[in-house]
Scaffold this motif. Structure first.
Motif, PDB file in Angstrom:
ATOM      1  N   ARG A 204      -5.556  -0.230  -5.971  1.00 32.25           N
ATOM      2  CA  ARG A 204      -4.472   0.374  -5.185  1.00 32.25           C
ATOM      3  C   ARG A 204      -4.978   1.800  -4.441  1.00 32.25           C
ATOM      4  N   GLU A 205      -4.307   1.315  -3.000  1.00 30.97           N
ATOM      5  CA  GLU A 205      -5.175   2.198  -2.025  1.00 30.97           C
ATOM      6  C   GLU A 205      -5.351   3.788  -2.041  1.00 30.97           C
ATOM      7  N   ASP A 206      -3.989   4.333  -3.074  1.00 27.98           N
ATOM      8  CA  ASP A 206      -3.467   5.381  -3.309  1.00 27.98           C
ATOM      9  C   ASP A 206      -4.978   5.913  -4.109  1.00 27.98           C
TER      10      ASP A 206
ATOM     11  N   LEU B  48     -11.434   3.936  -3.212  1.00 26.48           N
ATOM     12  CA  LEU B  48     -10.534   3.502  -2.721  1.00 26.48           C
ATOM     13  C   LEU B  48     -10.477   2.611  -4.102  1.00 26.48           C
ATOM     14  N   GLY B  49      -8.942   2.311  -4.899  1.00 27.85           N
ATOM     15  CA  GLY B  49      -8.347   1.001  -5.364  1.00 27.85           C
ATOM     16  C   GLY B  49      -8.404   1.373  -6.516  1.00 27.85           C
TER      17      GLY B  49
END
Length: 114
Positions: A93-95, A113-114
């Motif tokens: 997940r980039e957020d 990120l991730g």
């Protein structure tokens, strides 16, 4: 969500306050540039921010502040502080940023990120 520029400025100031808090035990009259922690600089002589800044060794909370200051797109609730041996899902997940800490509460590997 408001202005991301204002949020970024507030998070930078909070991170600077956290770094300066380490010099609180030194009386102001004797505090010098050598007694205060200084952030590493990049080629433009400006302070490095996450993800370029190494967060290993910081407390989990300090690392969370640094991550928020380095990426104004992230939300606080999507930054997770977890034990280094925690089981986690492998979805990307980039957020989301996971900060893994040891038993002493310090970051053991660079958050991504991730």
């Amino acid at each position: 969500r408001g202005s991301s520029t204002l949020r970024h400025w507030i998070l930078e100031k909070m991170a600077e306050d956290d770094l300066a808090a380490g010099a609180d035990d030194v009386p102001a009259s004797t505090a010098t540039a050598t007694t205060k922690k200084s952030a590493p600089l990049n080629e433009n002589n400006s302070a490095l921010s996450w993800p370029d800044k190494n967060l290993v060794g910081m407390t989990g909370d300090e690392a969370k502040v640094a991550v928020l200051a380095g990426n104004t797109e992230l939300l606080s609730e999507n930054i997770q502080i977890l034990p280094s041996d925690a089981m986690v899902t492998m979805d990307f997940r980039e957020d989301r940023v996971r900060i893994f800490v040891g038993e002493d509460g310090n970051v053991v590997r660079q958050p991504n990120l991730g």
